[in-house]
Design an enzyme around this catalytic site. Structure first.
Site: not given
Length: 343
Positions: A146-148
């Site tokens: 979800v972050e990158t």
């Protein structure tokens, strides 16, 4: 995540051309022609010029022991970035309904499929990280996703330029100045080259999207090469996520939470967040999402998605730990759901 996640909101990681607006000074044009567009120009809140501000930062960094060579390289070509200021002033918490945020963005079929593939491809590394940090590989991979997008979108802004712009722009000057000085120390310590220190418009860096101050405290040199490279070294990046969770109180072997069916007459408006044993919720008539009885487990509390249409969860301690990475409740729930589907 962390303090820094309050800054990221819903803005994209990578930069793109600023949208334009009609120029007040443009000459008259035929009625059929669209007026010329000019990108907006934002001035900093600071009363000093950007160049003078940078000189002040260099002087302070030098007093803190940052070498002149590092400072000269780090600030070479750095200018006040208008796109960074625009995104900072535009940011707002996303207004998507929970179900759309969950299904279209955070727990989409593509993200689940890619998460399963990354989980399998990195199984040995994840086992070694789990053995050291006692953090579930499923959560590590979900955060990474979800972050990158599993390291595929770590941001296209030069971190030094973005942080210098935000520190000079002035609305949160002290916070961003501290992050800028921390970023300069990372460069001076040789963990990453200045041209590879890329991140979000707010300065969040690498595959875990750590702010520089969190890098200093939590980034890990897992492969033992003497550098904590959360940009290009997958082992360091994933171990740093695990270290973050361990340091924030992750409880190994405990679930994060689960979707439940509330009892008849349940009113979300009257739901309380008191923590109770799972057996208490069972006695109140809560059931598992499939309709069966609630399993036993650690104490839990009712958690309702923001802008949701009725889905109800019971969240355990580890959900609160997920939300220390990024505080919005929908983020925490989506990471938990993604981690379940990955494995």
């Amino acid at each position: 995540m962390i303090t820094r996640r309050l800054l990221l909101a819903a803005a994209p990681l990578a930069g793109c051309a600023a949208s334009g607006s009609p120029s007040a000074s443009s000459p008259a044009a035929p009625a059929a022609a669209a007026p010329p567009l000019q990108a907006p120009v934002y001035a900093g809140v600071s009363s000093v010029s950007f160049d003078r501000f940078v000189e002040g930062v260099k002087a302070e960094a030098s007093r803190r022991g940052i070498s002149a060579a590092t400072l000269n390289t780090a600030f070479a070509g750095v200018r006040a970035n208008q796109r960074v200021i625009e995104l900072d002033r535009r940011q707002a918490e996303g207004g998507l309904p929970w179900e759309e945020y969950r299904d279209r963005i955070m727990v989409s079929p593509t993200r689940v499929q890619n998460g399963r593939r990354m989980y399998a491809e990195n199984a040995d590394l994840l086992r070694r990280i789990e053995a050291r940090f006692q953090v579930s590989p499923r959560i590590i991979v979900a955060i990474w996703g979800v972050e990158t997008n599993f390291g595929g979108n770590t941001g296209g802004f030069r971190v030094i330029e973005a942080l210098a712009t935000l520190a000079w722009e002035g609305r949160r000057a002290a916070y961003f100045r501290n992050e800028l000085l921390a970023a300069l120390k990372i460069l001076d310590d040789g963990h990453i080259r200045p041209d590879r220190m890329l991140g979000s418009w707010a300065g969040a860096m690498g595959q875990p999207q750590f702010m520089p101050s969190n890098f200093e405290r939590l980034a890990v040199d897992f492969d033992g090469d003497g550098r904590r490279d959360i940009w290009d070294n997958r082992a360091d990046a994933l171990a740093s996520i695990a270290n973050y969770f361990q340091r924030n109180g992750w409880r190994p072997g405990e679930p994060w939470g689960r979707e439940v069916l509330p009892p008849p007459g349940f009113s979300p408006a009257r739901a309380d967040a008191e923590r109770r044993p799972m057996r208490d919720f069972a006695r109140m008539g809560f059931r598992a999402a499939g309709g069966g009885p609630l399993p036993d487990g650690p104490e839990a509390q009712i958690v309702l998605p923001s802008r949701g249409s009725g889905q109800v969860f019971l969240g355990h301690h580890n959900l609160r730990v997920i939300r220390r990475y990024n505080s919005p409740v929908n983020y925490g729930l989506a990471v938990g759901l993604l981690s379940d589907r990955i494995a």
